[in-house]
Design an enzyme around this catalytic site. Structure first.
Site, short mmCIF file in Angstrom:
data_model
loop_
_atom_site.label_atom_id
_atom_site.label_comp_id
_atom_site.label_asym_id
_atom_site.label_seq_id
_atom_site.Cartn_x
_atom_site.Cartn_y
_atom_site.Cartn_z
N ARG A 523 -70.25 -14.28 44.49
CA ARG A 523 -68.88 -14.82 44.29
C ARG A 523 -69.04 -16.33 43.77
O ARG A 523 -69.73 -17.15 44.47
CB ARG A 523 -68.66 -14.61 45.74
CG ARG A 523 -67.27 -15.62 46.19
CD ARG A 523 -66.04 -14.95 46.49
NE ARG A 523 -65.06 -15.79 46.41
CZ ARG A 523 -63.94 -15.63 46.49
NH1 ARG A 523 -63.43 -14.18 46.86
NH2 ARG A 523 -62.80 -16.40 46.69
N ASP A 607 -51.62 -24.41 56.49
CA ASP A 607 -52.95 -24.08 56.71
C ASP A 607 -54.05 -25.03 56.71
O ASP A 607 -54.15 -25.76 55.76
CB ASP A 607 -53.32 -23.01 55.66
CG ASP A 607 -52.50 -21.76 56.00
OD1 ASP A 607 -51.99 -21.36 56.97
OD2 ASP A 607 -52.37 -21.03 54.74
N HIS A 702 -60.77 -8.53 58.26
CA HIS A 702 -61.91 -8.42 57.22
C HIS A 702 -62.76 -6.88 56.99
O HIS A 702 -63.43 -6.92 56.09
CB HIS A 702 -62.90 -9.28 57.57
CG HIS A 702 -62.46 -10.96 57.94
ND1 HIS A 702 -61.81 -11.32 58.76
CD2 HIS A 702 -62.36 -11.75 56.84
CE1 HIS A 702 -61.33 -12.52 58.50
NE2 HIS A 702 -61.76 -13.05 57.36
N1 GLN Z 1 -52.04 -18.59 54.16
C1 GLN Z 1 -53.08 -18.15 53.69
C2 GLN Z 1 -53.34 -16.69 53.31
O1 GLN Z 1 -52.88 -15.82 54.03
C3 GLN Z 1 -54.51 -18.53 54.70
C4 GLN Z 1 -55.74 -18.15 53.88
C5 GLN Z 1 -56.92 -18.61 54.80
O2 GLN Z 1 -56.89 -18.85 56.22
N2 GLN Z 1 -58.01 -19.00 54.24
O3 GLN Z 1 -54.09 -16.03 52.49
#
Ligand code: GLN
Ligand code: ZN
Length: 759
Positions: A523, A607, A702
């Site tokens: 990645r 975020d 996940h």
């Molecule tokens: N708002 C983003 C999403 O839902 C947050 C991603 C993250 O937490 N890395 O993809």
């Protein structure tokens, strides 16, 4: 070869690097391993690519004039996993797989019925390593196949390589104890015995030098580190048959570990003069040592001020035995080369140095150190001329921006008391208790990918692209109404990446075409480069959110990325304090929140999944980091009225150190990854008196597994034991973009059902 004094013997060298990237200038390794994983190619094809990449790596360095080439810096996935293999330290579930390559990839990514090892961040970089598991039954045993093969391969190519291995202290400190085993570091003596064995084998195989990487020495995560370092390296340097030893530190100041190492018989010490300083050097007697001086920044993309670097090196003359010029760390962390970045204007290009350019800088500095500046006058003059424009370029210093930052006061990052805000927001939003929502992104469908691709190639125009994204938004709104969520999102289809999306719209950033760096395994990421003052010219997200809001009677959250995360996932200018840069980004985000509010958004999420990532490695530096990081976040969210509800989202990490900062962010609602850490984080939040609303993730996104209603209910009840219903939100633990629409629909139905059952 036997070494009985600490005086280094030939061959000495003048210019080196601690390591180089291996993913390939055009991500050849990524493509090759992914083809192999999917069964599209066979092992021979994969190995041929690896051989080619290693040869190219060696040639790149020798052609640049680097006179000591590191080997064993190649990896099919990760160097820490390679070290676990070298020490025979794979967990039984993986070790049971017979084929070495299958076993290796199973450890990294799992296989049928075999869970992979965990992955976590490599110090404070965006590289992630595989976390070795050390259990009570782990039996260490040396397997030097890889390092010996890479040494021999280099030799066959006419290169006397310097094998690079992760050191025993770093390896054990980064490993985790499983199944009730003691702390891995307690087994240091056993492991050191294996390293001693390895050194003998390397010497017999013709290695004149070995580089042992001990970045853990720049942290204070291990007690009594200097004493431990002294003991380990006294032992390793005392063995009869071995190569000369370079103990390489990076990512900070090795502090007291430097004098400790200087007192051992190792011949060379590698120090990071960019992230660290000279404190260790001043305290240590290095007159008998080779010092590998990491003066060229291996982690950032800026061209080196060669005159300043040479002056710094001159300060070491006479205080060290022999000086070798190097980058501060492996150039794994920067893109390969500026060649091909044709979109850059000349000024911008002149300020930058990617790996290839940094290797040349190392050589120029080594020659100037040996022969005087005049020897390299042209190179030095060119660098100086290019960097001179970096001081005067109007894009770097926009007066309106610096004035605005200079004029900030506490009132700018302080909202009304949170309890007062809560009452106003409750009246305005009228949400049920245990309100349900999601974190932002919805599945990245093939339609989205196709549309992005078509826009790139010019097959569709902007208007058509917007229409297609709107169709995606409409689908996502319909899905959320169908499953019955309370607070909706637009799904983020228009965002390729949560940082790049904003970087592309803000002045002060630019995107490279091929500036890829390895993030983990196959990645790669392409971080934007933040070079100048940040200016938001026009609203960046308002049209999308307003479009989504018009489709539903339920509130749609505005969705933004916070300033700390934008910083963490970019290459950031090094000519002003990070805090100032953070505030500039914060002001751009703040302006966006105000525009969103004006367009009708009642809830805005900012975020900050990377809040923990930038935490300094040394405890002494943490308070000031957290102070500016929290200030920047609050600045970005304090421009709205009391009735506007601010959410934030934090991804899973070791929250321990930053838990206080989470409260300080003063978001009205914080969604946090908790499904995998079993709600422990809620107890920690209570422990510090956190009183705002919180949405602990009630299931793990996940995994492709869809949680049933009972499972979500159980996790919700667990959360309720810590947080009262009127402060608790119900949401998954992260964005949904990696999942399929079917998985998401079912999981969210179950989530809503669980919330109803518990209500
Ligand atoms: N708002 C983003 C999403 O839902 C947050 C991603 C993250 O937490 N890395 O993809
Ligand atoms: Zn997340």
């Amino acid at each position: 070869m036997s070494v009985d004094s600490t005086t280094p013997i030939a061959p000495l060298f003048t210019a080196t690097v601690p390591g180089i990237a291996r993913i390939g200038a055009n991500r050849e390794l990524k493509r090759a391993v992914e083809a192999y994983w999917s069964g599209r190619s066979d092992r021979a094809a994969l190995e041929a690519v690896a051989v080619q990449l290693r040869a190219t790596g060696r040639r790149t360095l020798t052609e640049a004039g680097i006179d000591a080439v590191p080997v064993n810096t190649f990896s099919y996935y990760d160097q820490v996993l390679d070290t676990a293999v070298m020490l025979g330290a794979l967990p039984p579930r993986v070790a049971a797989i017979a084929d070495p390559l299958d076993r290796y990839f199973a450890a990294a990514r799992g296989a049928d019925g075999v869970a992979p090892l965990e992955m976590t961040k490599w110090f404070d970089t965006n590289y992630h390593y595989i976390v070795p598991e050390i259990g009570p039954d782990t039996t260490f045993a040396l397997d030097a196949t890889k390092v010996l093969a890479e040494l021999a391969e280099a030799a066959a190519d006419g290169v006397d390589g310097r094998p690079v291995i992760v050191g025993p202290i770093t390896f054990l400190a980064l490993s985790k104890a499983v199944d009730g085993a003691a702390a891995p570091l307690e087994r240091i003596d056993e492991v050191v015995t294996l390293y001693a064995d390895l050194l003998g084998r390397l010497a017999r195989a013709g290695a004149a030098w070995v580089q042992i990487d001990e970045p853990i020495l720049v942290t204070d995560t291990v007690d009594e580190l200097p004493g431990l370092a002294a003991r380990v390296y006294r032992t390793l340097s005392a063995i009869g048959e071995r190569p000369q030893i370079l103990v390489q530190t990076y990512f900070g100041d090795a502090g007291d570990c430097l004098p400790a190492l200087a007192g051992t018989g190792v011949e060379a010490l590698g120090i990071d003069l960019v992230a660290g300083g000279l404190t260790g050097v001043e305290a240590a007697d290095l007159s008998g040592k080779v010092v590998v001086a990491g003066i060229v920044d291996g982690r950032n993309v800026w061209r080196t001020d060669l005159d300043r670097a040479l002056t710094a090196l001159e300060e070491l003359r006479g205080r060290v035995g022999t000086l070798v010029v190097s980058t501060s760390c492996s150039t794994l962390h920067v893109p390969y080369t500026l060649d091909g970045e044709d979109g850059l204007d000349d000024a911008l290009r002149g300020w930058l140095a990617f790996a290839a350019q940094k290797h040349a800088e190392v050589v120029a500095l080594a020659r100037a150190y040996a022969n005087g500046r005049a020897d390299q006058a042209e190179t030095f003059d060119t660098a100086a001329a290019a960097l001179a424009t970096r001081v005067t370029d109007p894009r770097l210093h926009v007066e309106a921006v610096s004035e605005r930052v200079a004029g900030l006061t506490e009132a700018d990052w302080t909202r009304t008391d949170s309890a007062v805000r809560r009452d106003v927001q409750r009246a305005a939003l009228n949400l049920p208790s245990l309100a349900t929502t999601t974190i932002g992104s919805y599945p990245q469908t093939t339609d989205i990918r196709k549309a992005r691709q078509a826009l790139r190639t010019g097959a569709i125009d902007d208007a058509e692209y917007v229409r297609r994204m709107q169709a995606e938004i409409a689908d996502v709104i319909a899905l959320q109404e169908e499953v019955g969520l309370d607070v909706l999102v637009h799904g983020e289809p228009e965002r390729n990446d949560m940082v790049q999306y904003f970087a592309e719209q803000l002045d002060g950033f630019f995107a490279t075409v091929n500036g890829w760096v390895q993030s983990y395994g196959s990645r790669c990421v392409r971080p934007p480069i933040l070079f100048g003052d940040v200016v938001r010219r026009v609203p960046m997200t308002v049209d999308w959110i307003a479009y989504a809001q018009a489709l539903t009677g339920k509130p749609v959250k505005g969705m933004l990325t916070g300033p700390v995360t934008i910083l963490a996932w970019s290459f950031v200018r090094d000519d002003q304090p990070l805090a100032d840069t953070a505030n500039q980004i914060a002001l751009a985000i703040r302006d966006e929140t105000v525009d969103l509010e004006q367009s009708g958004a009642a809830i805005i999420q900012v975020d900050e999944p990377a809040l923990r990532e930038l935490l300094p490695l040394r405890a002494a530096d943490r308070e000031s980091y957290l102070e500016w990081a929290v200030t920047a976040f609050r600045l970005s969210t304090s421009g709205v009225v009391d009735a506007t509800q601010i959410h934030t989202h934090l991804c899973y990490s070791e929250f321990g150190e930053v838990i206080g900062a989470i409260a300080e962010l003063d978001a009205d609602v914080t969604s946090i990854e908790a499904a995998r850490s079993h709600m422990e984080v809620l107890a920690d939040l209570n422990g510090i008196g956190f009183a705002n609303e919180v949405g602990p993730g009630v299931y793990d996104i996940h995994s492709p597994r869809v949680p049933d209603t009972d499972e979500v209910t159980a996790s919700l009840r667990e959360a309720l034991a810590a947080i009262p219903a009127d402060r608790l939100w119900v949401n998954p633990d992260c964005g949904l973009k990696t999942r399929t629409t079917e998985e998401v629909t079912q999981a969210l139905k179950n989530l809503v059902a669980a919330a109803h059952a518990v209500r």
